[in-house]
Design an enzyme around this catalytic site. Structure first.
Site, PDB file in Angstrom:
ATOM      1  CG  HIS A   1      -3.804  -5.273   2.849  1.00 65.58           C
ATOM      2  ND1 HIS A   1      -4.117  -3.979   2.486  1.00 65.58           N
ATOM      3  CD2 HIS A   1      -4.375  -5.461   4.070  1.00 65.58           C
ATOM      4  CE1 HIS A   1      -4.848  -3.411   3.440  1.00 65.58           C
ATOM      5  NE2 HIS A   1      -5.024  -4.300   4.402  1.00 65.58           N
TER       6      HIS A   1
ATOM      7  CB  CYS B   1      -4.677  -3.045   8.466  1.00 66.25           C
ATOM      8  SG  CYS B   1      -5.932  -3.227   7.199  1.00 66.25           S
TER       9      CYS B   1
ATOM     10  CD  GLU C   1      -2.848  -1.375   0.268  1.00 57.63           C
ATOM     11  OE1 GLU C   1      -3.055  -0.400  -0.480  1.00 57.63           O
ATOM     12  OE2 GLU C   1      -3.467  -2.453   0.165  1.00 57.63           O
TER      13      GLU C   1
END
Length: 222
Positions: free
Chosen positions: A168, A149, A87
């Site tokens: 992830h 998260c 991410e």
């Protein structure tokens, strides 16, 4: 940045909803056994975070205050994923799903006065291109999902001035066991540390060039 320790903190998450075994924590436990490699001059610390907004807010702040790590990597599970996603950034608003205690952040906001988006200092696109993990695809993403998260990631990016990451991972399966995910984390974090090293070297070079030009110009003006 130079005042930071050589510590790297990697967190996984505990159980939530139907995920009684959270693959993120199983992967982090495997990473803890592997370490980051003998040639990496860093101390690895791992810990589990609960899927609890309020507790995460306190623990993330403590991590940065007490340990002053050079990098914090949060690992979360994406139940629908078939690949590992890196991410790039985290958003401040939109946290509307309840945590394990039924709590939602007020107005769905992480930090009321925080920027809308904070990006990691690490180029996740570059890491995803370079990192070769046998048996699993690695991709990068710009939408971390706005759950606990992502919330932890935003806070770490805020406290650490961008020196954080969120990975992830998919749920565990016979073809994607914890051992493979742990190895993947090792490879990816090694690449992230190299990316940070390159970025800092480049920034230092630019700073030296700027300083040198300033001194030269100053002499001419005098």
């Amino acid at each position: 940045m130079d005042s930071r320790s050589s510590c790297v903190v990697v967190t996984g998450f505990g159980p939530f909803r139907q995920h009684l075994v959270n693959s993120s924590w199983e992967a982090v436990k495997e990473l803890s056994k592997l370490g980051l490699g003998n040639d990496m001059e860093v101390e690895l610390q791992t810990l589990q975070l609960p899927v609890d907004y309020r507790e995460v807010k306190q623990r993330v702040a403590r991590i940065w205050e007490a340990l002053q790590p050079q990098l914090v990597v949060h690992v979360g599970v994406d139940p629908a994923a078939k690949a590992i996603f890196l991410e790039q950034c985290s958003k401040n608003r939109g946290y509307r799903d309840a945590d394990i205690r039924g709590f939602r952040p007020e107005c769905g906001v992480c930090l009321p006065d925080g920027p809308e988006v904070i990006a990691s200092e690490v180029s996740m696109k570059a890491v995803s291109r370079r990192a070769a993990v046998q048996g699993v695809e690695v991709a990068f993403s710009r939408d971390a999902g706005r759950y606990v998260c992502d919330y932890a990631y935003y806070l770490s990016l805020h406290h650490g001035n961008g020196c954080a990451a969120l990975i992830h991972v998919p749920p565990l399966s016979p073809w994607l066991p914890a051992s493979l995910l742990g190895k993947a984390l090792q490879v990816l974090i090694q690449e992230m540390l190299e990316e940070i090293k390159k970025a800092r070297a480049q920034n230092q070079k630019l700073s030296l060039c700027s300083s040198s030009q300033g001194e030269s110009t100053g002499g001419l003006l005098l």
